[in-house]
Design a protein around this motif. Structure first.
Motif, short mmCIF file in Angstrom:
data_model
loop_
_atom_site.label_atom_id
_atom_site.label_comp_id
_atom_site.label_asym_id
_atom_site.label_seq_id
_atom_site.Cartn_x
_atom_site.Cartn_y
_atom_site.Cartn_z
N VAL A 83 -1.97 11.02 41.43
CA VAL A 83 -0.95 11.86 40.78
C VAL A 83 -1.05 13.28 41.32
N GLY A 84 0.04 13.76 41.92
CA GLY A 84 0.06 15.10 42.51
C GLY A 84 -0.22 15.01 44.00
N CYS A 85 0.76 15.43 44.80
CA CYS A 85 0.60 15.36 46.26
C CYS A 85 0.41 16.76 46.85
N GLY A 86 -0.50 17.52 46.25
CA GLY A 86 -0.91 18.79 46.84
C GLY A 86 -1.89 18.48 47.97
N ARG A 87 -2.61 19.49 48.43
CA ARG A 87 -3.54 19.23 49.56
C ARG A 87 -4.60 18.21 49.19
N LEU A 88 -5.15 18.32 47.98
CA LEU A 88 -6.22 17.39 47.59
C LEU A 88 -5.65 15.97 47.40
N LEU B 136 2.37 9.86 43.38
CA LEU B 136 3.45 10.39 42.54
C LEU B 136 3.49 11.90 42.60
N ASP B 137 4.68 12.45 42.71
CA ASP B 137 4.82 13.91 42.60
C ASP B 137 6.21 14.23 42.05
N VAL B 138 6.32 15.31 41.28
CA VAL B 138 7.64 15.72 40.76
C VAL B 138 8.52 16.26 41.88
N ASN B 139 7.88 16.71 42.94
CA ASN B 139 8.61 17.38 44.01
C ASN B 139 8.57 16.54 45.29
N ASP C 58 9.41 17.17 48.27
CA ASP C 58 8.92 17.89 49.46
C ASP C 58 7.40 17.77 49.62
N ALA C 59 6.72 17.56 48.48
CA ALA C 59 5.25 17.52 48.51
C ALA C 59 4.74 16.40 49.43
N PHE C 60 5.54 15.34 49.58
CA PHE C 60 5.07 14.20 50.38
C PHE C 60 4.93 14.54 51.86
N VAL D 263 8.83 9.77 43.42
CA VAL D 263 9.16 11.06 42.82
C VAL D 263 9.28 10.87 41.31
N GLY D 264 8.58 11.72 40.54
CA GLY D 264 8.70 11.62 39.09
C GLY D 264 7.65 12.46 38.40
N ASP D 265 7.89 12.73 37.12
CA ASP D 265 6.95 13.49 36.30
C ASP D 265 5.96 12.50 35.67
N ALA D 266 4.71 12.63 36.07
CA ALA D 266 3.70 11.66 35.64
C ALA D 266 3.31 11.80 34.17
N THR D 267 3.84 12.81 33.46
CA THR D 267 3.60 12.86 32.02
C THR D 267 4.54 11.91 31.28
N VAL E 170 -6.14 12.11 39.31
CA VAL E 170 -5.13 13.04 38.80
C VAL E 170 -5.39 14.44 39.35
N THR E 171 -4.43 14.94 40.14
CA THR E 171 -4.65 16.21 40.85
C THR E 171 -3.44 17.14 40.78
N THR E 172 -2.74 17.20 39.62
CA THR E 172 -1.65 18.19 39.57
C THR E 172 -2.28 19.59 39.48
N ASN E 173 -1.43 20.61 39.52
CA ASN E 173 -1.95 21.99 39.51
C ASN E 173 -2.13 22.54 38.10
N ASN E 174 -2.12 21.68 37.08
CA ASN E 174 -2.25 22.17 35.70
C ASN E 174 -3.28 21.32 34.95
N ASN F 298 -4.03 21.07 31.77
CA ASN F 298 -3.57 20.39 30.55
C ASN F 298 -2.75 19.14 30.91
N THR F 299 -1.93 19.30 31.95
CA THR F 299 -1.16 18.14 32.44
C THR F 299 -2.11 17.06 32.92
N ASN F 300 -3.13 17.47 33.66
CA ASN F 300 -4.09 16.50 34.21
C ASN F 300 -4.82 15.75 33.10
N VAL G 224 -10.31 13.11 37.45
CA VAL G 224 -9.37 14.19 37.20
C VAL G 224 -9.92 15.53 37.71
N ARG G 225 -9.06 16.25 38.43
CA ARG G 225 -9.47 17.58 38.90
C ARG G 225 -9.20 18.60 37.80
N LEU G 226 -10.21 19.43 37.51
CA LEU G 226 -10.04 20.48 36.49
C LEU G 226 -10.52 21.82 37.02
P1 AMP Z 1 -1.62 21.63 44.45
O1 AMP Z 1 -1.50 22.72 43.44
O2 AMP Z 1 -1.29 22.08 45.84
O3 AMP Z 1 -2.88 20.84 44.38
O4 AMP Z 1 -0.46 20.57 44.12
C1 AMP Z 1 -0.28 19.95 42.89
C2 AMP Z 1 0.89 19.00 42.98
O5 AMP Z 1 1.09 18.40 41.70
C3 AMP Z 1 2.23 19.67 43.36
O6 AMP Z 1 2.78 19.02 44.51
C4 AMP Z 1 3.11 19.46 42.13
O7 AMP Z 1 4.48 19.25 42.44
C5 AMP Z 1 2.48 18.23 41.50
N1 AMP Z 1 2.76 18.10 40.06
C6 AMP Z 1 2.69 19.06 39.11
N2 AMP Z 1 3.00 18.56 37.89
C7 AMP Z 1 3.25 17.22 38.08
C8 AMP Z 1 3.63 16.15 37.20
N3 AMP Z 1 3.80 16.35 35.88
N4 AMP Z 1 3.81 14.92 37.73
C9 AMP Z 1 3.65 14.71 39.07
N5 AMP Z 1 3.29 15.68 39.93
C10 AMP Z 1 3.10 16.92 39.47
#
Ligand code: AMP
Length: 139
Positions: A9-14, A32-35, A37-39, A52-56, A74-78, A80-82, A100-102
């Motif tokens: 969950v979350g396609c950031g760098r990690l 999975l990623d909400v955005n 472009d992240a892929f 593509v989708g909101d994993a919450t 789980v590696t989103t940037n938040n 609480n979401t994680n 989960v990354r915190l």
């Molecule tokens: P980064 O901060 O570079 O590690 O990236 C975190 C990734 O998590 C970003 O690509 C966000 O679009 C993605 N992200 C944030 N919230 C959600 C969510 N609720 N569901 C899926 N992906 C998410």
């Protein structure tokens, strides 16, 4: 039902790096990623599914086949979401292995008594710094 998938969950760098590595190792990976472009961060050796989708949203997790997941990362940037997504994976879908990354080490309290394993970039960085300077590990 056979549990043979890994959901990232979350396609950031990690997340992208973990997903690529697992895919190269032959794992059946769904990322999975909400955005969308992240892929772009995935390398060309990634051969899993991008969604593509909101994993919450529980229906998004179901569409990503979380019921067939042996593991969720789980590696989103938040934080609480994680934690929310990790709790859903644990309490609702009973996924055997959840990581989960915190950013905030105090939030690990919310995982006590579960099988959810935290990764703290802060602690890893601090310990690497301390080990370079001959110090002990901070916990
Ligand atoms: P980064 O901060 O570079 O590690 O990236 C975190 C990734 O998590 C970003 O690509 C966000 O679009 C993605 N992200 C944030 N919230 C959600 C969510 N609720 N569901 C899926 N992906 C998410």
């Amino acid at each position: 039902m056979k549990r043979n998938k890994v959901i990232v969950v979350g396609c950031g760098r990690l997340g992208a790096s973990i997903a690529t590595k697992l895919s190269e190792m032959g794992e059946d990976v769904h990322i999975l990623d909400v955005n969308e472009d992240a892929f772009r961060k995935l390398r060309e050796t990634f051969s899993g599914f991008e969604m593509v989708g909101d994993a919450t949203d529980l229906s998004v997790l179901e569409n990503a086949q979380i019921k067939q997941a042996k593991s969720v990362v789980v590696t989103t940037n938040n934080d609480n979401t994680n934690i929310f997504i990790a709790h859903v994976a644990y309490y609702v879908f009973n996924v055997p292995r959840i990581v989960v990354r915190l950013a905030d080490t105090d939030k690990g309290e919310l995982l006590v008594g579960t099988r959810i394993t935290p990764i703290y970039p802060f602690t890893l960085s601090l310990n690497q710094y301390l080990s370079m300077n001959g110090g002990g590990e901070d916990r």
